[in-house]
Design an enzyme around this catalytic site. Sequence first.
Site, PDB file in Angstrom:
ATOM      1  N   CYS A   1       0.820  -1.203  -0.132  1.00 41.27           N
ATOM      2  CA  CYS A   1      -0.110  -0.135   0.046  1.00 41.27           C
ATOM      3  C   CYS A   1       0.948   1.398   0.133  1.00 41.27           C
ATOM      4  O   CYS A   1       0.346   2.273  -0.170  1.00 41.27           O
ATOM      5  CB  CYS A   1      -0.923   0.041   1.342  1.00 41.27           C
ATOM      6  SG  CYS A   1      -2.163  -1.326   1.198  1.00 41.27           S
TER       7      CYS A   1
ATOM      8  N   ASN B   1      -9.996  -0.068  -0.121  1.00 42.83           N
ATOM      9  CA  ASN B   1      -8.413   0.003  -0.187  1.00 42.83           C
ATOM     10  C   ASN B   1      -7.821  -0.566  -1.593  1.00 42.83           C
ATOM     11  O   ASN B   1      -8.063  -1.579  -1.811  1.00 42.83           O
ATOM     12  CB  ASN B   1      -7.951  -0.644   1.038  1.00 42.83           C
ATOM     13  CG  ASN B   1      -6.450  -0.757   1.072  1.00 42.83           C
ATOM     14  OD1 ASN B   1      -5.516  -0.323   0.389  1.00 42.83           O
ATOM     15  ND2 ASN B   1      -5.904  -1.394   2.336  1.00 42.83           N
TER      16      ASN B   1
ATOM     17  N   HIS C   1      -3.734   7.469   3.293  1.00 44.31           N
ATOM     18  CA  HIS C   1      -4.060   5.996   2.767  1.00 44.31           C
ATOM     19  C   HIS C   1      -5.585   5.654   3.197  1.00 44.31           C
ATOM     20  O   HIS C   1      -6.071   5.860   4.413  1.00 44.31           O
ATOM     21  CB  HIS C   1      -3.161   4.849   3.292  1.00 44.31           C
ATOM     22  CG  HIS C   1      -3.225   3.604   2.583  1.00 44.31           C
ATOM     23  ND1 HIS C   1      -3.493   3.363   1.010  1.00 44.31           N
ATOM     24  CD2 HIS C   1      -3.547   2.176   3.193  1.00 44.31           C
ATOM     25  CE1 HIS C   1      -3.621   2.096   0.976  1.00 44.31           C
ATOM     26  NE2 HIS C   1      -3.701   1.231   2.064  1.00 44.31           N
TER      27      HIS C   1
HETATM   28  N1  ACO Z   1     -18.607  -8.723   8.733  1.00 44.49           N
HETATM   29  C1  ACO Z   1     -19.130  -9.010   9.662  1.00 44.49           C
HETATM   30  N2  ACO Z   1     -18.266  -9.363  10.815  1.00 44.49           N
HETATM   31  C2  ACO Z   1     -17.054  -9.315  10.541  1.00 44.49           C
HETATM   32  C3  ACO Z   1     -16.646  -9.071   9.532  1.00 44.49           C
HETATM   33  C4  ACO Z   1     -17.364  -8.676   8.400  1.00 44.49           C
HETATM   34  N3  ACO Z   1     -17.013  -8.497   7.210  1.00 44.49           N
HETATM   35  N4  ACO Z   1     -15.061  -9.171   9.364  1.00 44.49           N
HETATM   36  C5  ACO Z   1     -14.935  -9.523  10.713  1.00 44.49           C
HETATM   37  N5  ACO Z   1     -15.964  -9.646  11.394  1.00 44.49           N
HETATM   38  C6  ACO Z   1     -16.135 -10.273  12.707  1.00 44.49           C
HETATM   39  C7  ACO Z   1     -14.931 -10.837  13.365  1.00 44.49           C
HETATM   40  O1  ACO Z   1     -14.968 -12.180  13.138  1.00 44.49           O
HETATM   41  C8  ACO Z   1     -15.176 -10.826  14.728  1.00 44.49           C
HETATM   42  O2  ACO Z   1     -16.260 -11.420  15.156  1.00 44.49           O
HETATM   43  P1  ACO Z   1     -15.809 -12.088  16.763  1.00 44.49           P
HETATM   44  O3  ACO Z   1     -15.750 -11.236  17.754  1.00 44.49           O
HETATM   45  O4  ACO Z   1     -17.105 -13.122  16.760  1.00 44.49           O
HETATM   46  O5  ACO Z   1     -14.546 -12.982  16.598  1.00 44.49           O
HETATM   47  C9  ACO Z   1     -15.653  -9.139  14.815  1.00 44.49           C
HETATM   48  O6  ACO Z   1     -16.143  -9.100  13.553  1.00 44.49           O
HETATM   49  C10 ACO Z   1     -14.526  -8.201  15.083  1.00 44.49           C
HETATM   50  O7  ACO Z   1     -13.509  -8.400  14.413  1.00 44.49           O
HETATM   51  P2  ACO Z   1     -12.162  -7.494  14.486  1.00 44.49           P
HETATM   52  O8  ACO Z   1     -11.070  -8.123  13.436  1.00 44.49           O
HETATM   53  O9  ACO Z   1     -11.704  -7.472  15.759  1.00 44.49           O
HETATM   54  O10 ACO Z   1     -12.821  -6.425  13.655  1.00 44.49           O
HETATM   55  P3  ACO Z   1     -12.204  -4.734  13.588  1.00 44.49           P
HETATM   56  O11 ACO Z   1     -12.572  -3.916  14.503  1.00 44.49           O
HETATM   57  O12 ACO Z   1     -10.427  -4.955  14.088  1.00 44.49           O
HETATM   58  O13 ACO Z   1     -12.011  -4.529  12.078  1.00 44.49           O
HETATM   59  C11 ACO Z   1     -10.735  -4.536  10.283  1.00 44.49           C
HETATM   60  C12 ACO Z   1     -11.313  -5.426  11.249  1.00 44.49           C
HETATM   61  C13 ACO Z   1     -11.632  -3.608   9.401  1.00 44.49           C
HETATM   62  C14 ACO Z   1     -10.078  -5.366   9.544  1.00 44.49           C
HETATM   63  C15 ACO Z   1      -9.573  -3.713  10.820  1.00 44.49           C
HETATM   64  O14 ACO Z   1      -9.183  -4.250  11.883  1.00 44.49           O
HETATM   65  C16 ACO Z   1      -8.621  -2.782   9.966  1.00 44.49           C
HETATM   66  O15 ACO Z   1      -9.312  -1.972   9.257  1.00 44.49           O
HETATM   67  N6  ACO Z   1      -7.264  -3.171  10.187  1.00 44.49           N
HETATM   68  C17 ACO Z   1      -6.382  -2.498   9.206  1.00 44.49           C
HETATM   69  C18 ACO Z   1      -6.446  -2.979   7.832  1.00 44.49           C
HETATM   70  C19 ACO Z   1      -5.445  -2.043   6.804  1.00 44.49           C
HETATM   71  O16 ACO Z   1      -5.147  -0.730   7.280  1.00 44.49           O
HETATM   72  N7  ACO Z   1      -4.599  -2.448   6.132  1.00 44.49           N
HETATM   73  C20 ACO Z   1      -3.653  -1.664   5.457  1.00 44.49           C
HETATM   74  C21 ACO Z   1      -2.811  -2.132   4.682  1.00 44.49           C
HETATM   75  S1  ACO Z   1      -3.576  -3.184   3.249  1.00 44.49           S
HETATM   76  C22 ACO Z   1      -2.049  -3.856   2.135  1.00 44.49           C
HETATM   77  O17 ACO Z   1      -0.857  -3.230   2.693  1.00 44.49           O
HETATM   78  C23 ACO Z   1      -2.493  -4.631   0.947  1.00 44.49           C
END
Ligand code: ACO
Length: 333
Positions: free
Chosen positions: A120, A290, A260
């Site tokens: 990214c 993204n 980003h």
């Molecule tokens: N729909 C419904 N529920 C979901 C989904 C979804 N799409 N995805 C995950 N959940 C659930 C999980 O299973 C979890 O359930 P559980 O509590 O029963 O286990 C719950 O939601 C919480 O999941 P988390 O992973 O803790 O959710 P979080 O609030 O951390 O959000 C996310 C996840 C959106 C991926 C976030 O962590 C994020 O944006 N991280 C950064 C990503 C990023 O910046 N990437 C950049 C670089 S990309 C690159 O370089 C290619």
Amino acid sequence: MRSPSHAKAHVQVIGTGTYLPDRVLTNYDLEKLVDTTDAWITTRTGIKERRVADKHQATSDLAVKAAHKALQDAKLSAEAVDLIIVATATPDMFFPSTACFVQKALGIKEAVSFDLSAACSGFLFALDAARRMLEEGPYKTALLIGAEKLSMITNWEDRSTCVLFGDGAGAAVLQRRPGSKGVLSTYVRSDATHTDILWVPGGGSRAPATAEVVAKKLNTIHMEGKEVFKLAVHKMISAIHEALRLAHKKDTDLALLIPHQANLRIIEAIAKRVHVPRERIFVNLQKYGNMSAATTIVALDEARREGRVREGDLVALVAFGAGLTWGAAVIQF
Ligand code: ACO
């Protein structure tokens, strides 16, 4: 450590362009594919829809369309380009480089063309490299492209990742033109302690794309979302401050901050820690998700088209990605 940048501008951004595939995949479409809801995706990420390339389109096809627009914006013909860098994590093939396919499609007889892999942060890494190559010479005009077909490496059965990404391409034309306007600073860094929190573990030489690797979906994006989130906030804030320091500017000088576009909550966490009012922070992730290396350049192009970058404005770009990699740039328009 020697300062990695100079405050004087030697290189200007003279054109930008974008190409986004026509096909729109909404959160409601994703509800039919995986166990998710529009409400979850919107509140946890801010994303409402993303673009998906046609299966016959390769990354270079997206890149070339963005390049044509950037060249048109710069009022230059392709023959003027003597340096092409394509930042991508989803090249057309192992070789030739995607940049060589771009060169071929643009009909450029001779140039230096290569791909750059920094996930990214790829566009920021390309900007840093191109700025130095243009400053040193002999190159005069560079075409920088961030292009991705992430749909190809997305696990469409994994709700924790498939809702986040989109396809697209952005391009910028840079030219050596010393003066007060232009790229004032670039700052890029990598920390390889966390290679395994965001990666595509299969499909390369480590684990070739055998039937088993493909069946286990190891050739798709794997991510520890929470870890990545925390590091993204921390590293992007430090990158903004470093790039501003190298440019001899302050965060209050910024007319626009283009972060980003991975997650609105990441952007909001950054907004709390820099002195840039929310209305000066550009957000378009609701439309595209993204797009990895394409994200920051597509956002810059869109901001320019919307009249949000005016003559004299100071703009900062900042990104974070797999590697881990991160970087920022400060540009005087
Ligand atoms: N729909 C419904 N529920 C979901 C989904 C979804 N799409 N995805 C995950 N959940 C659930 C999980 O299973 C979890 O359930 P559980 O509590 O029963 O286990 C719950 O939601 C919480 O999941 P988390 O992973 O803790 O959710 P979080 O609030 O951390 O959000 C996310 C996840 C959106 C991926 C976030 O962590 C994020 O944006 N991280 C950064 C990503 C990023 O910046 N990437 C950049 C670089 S990309 C690159 O370089 C290619």
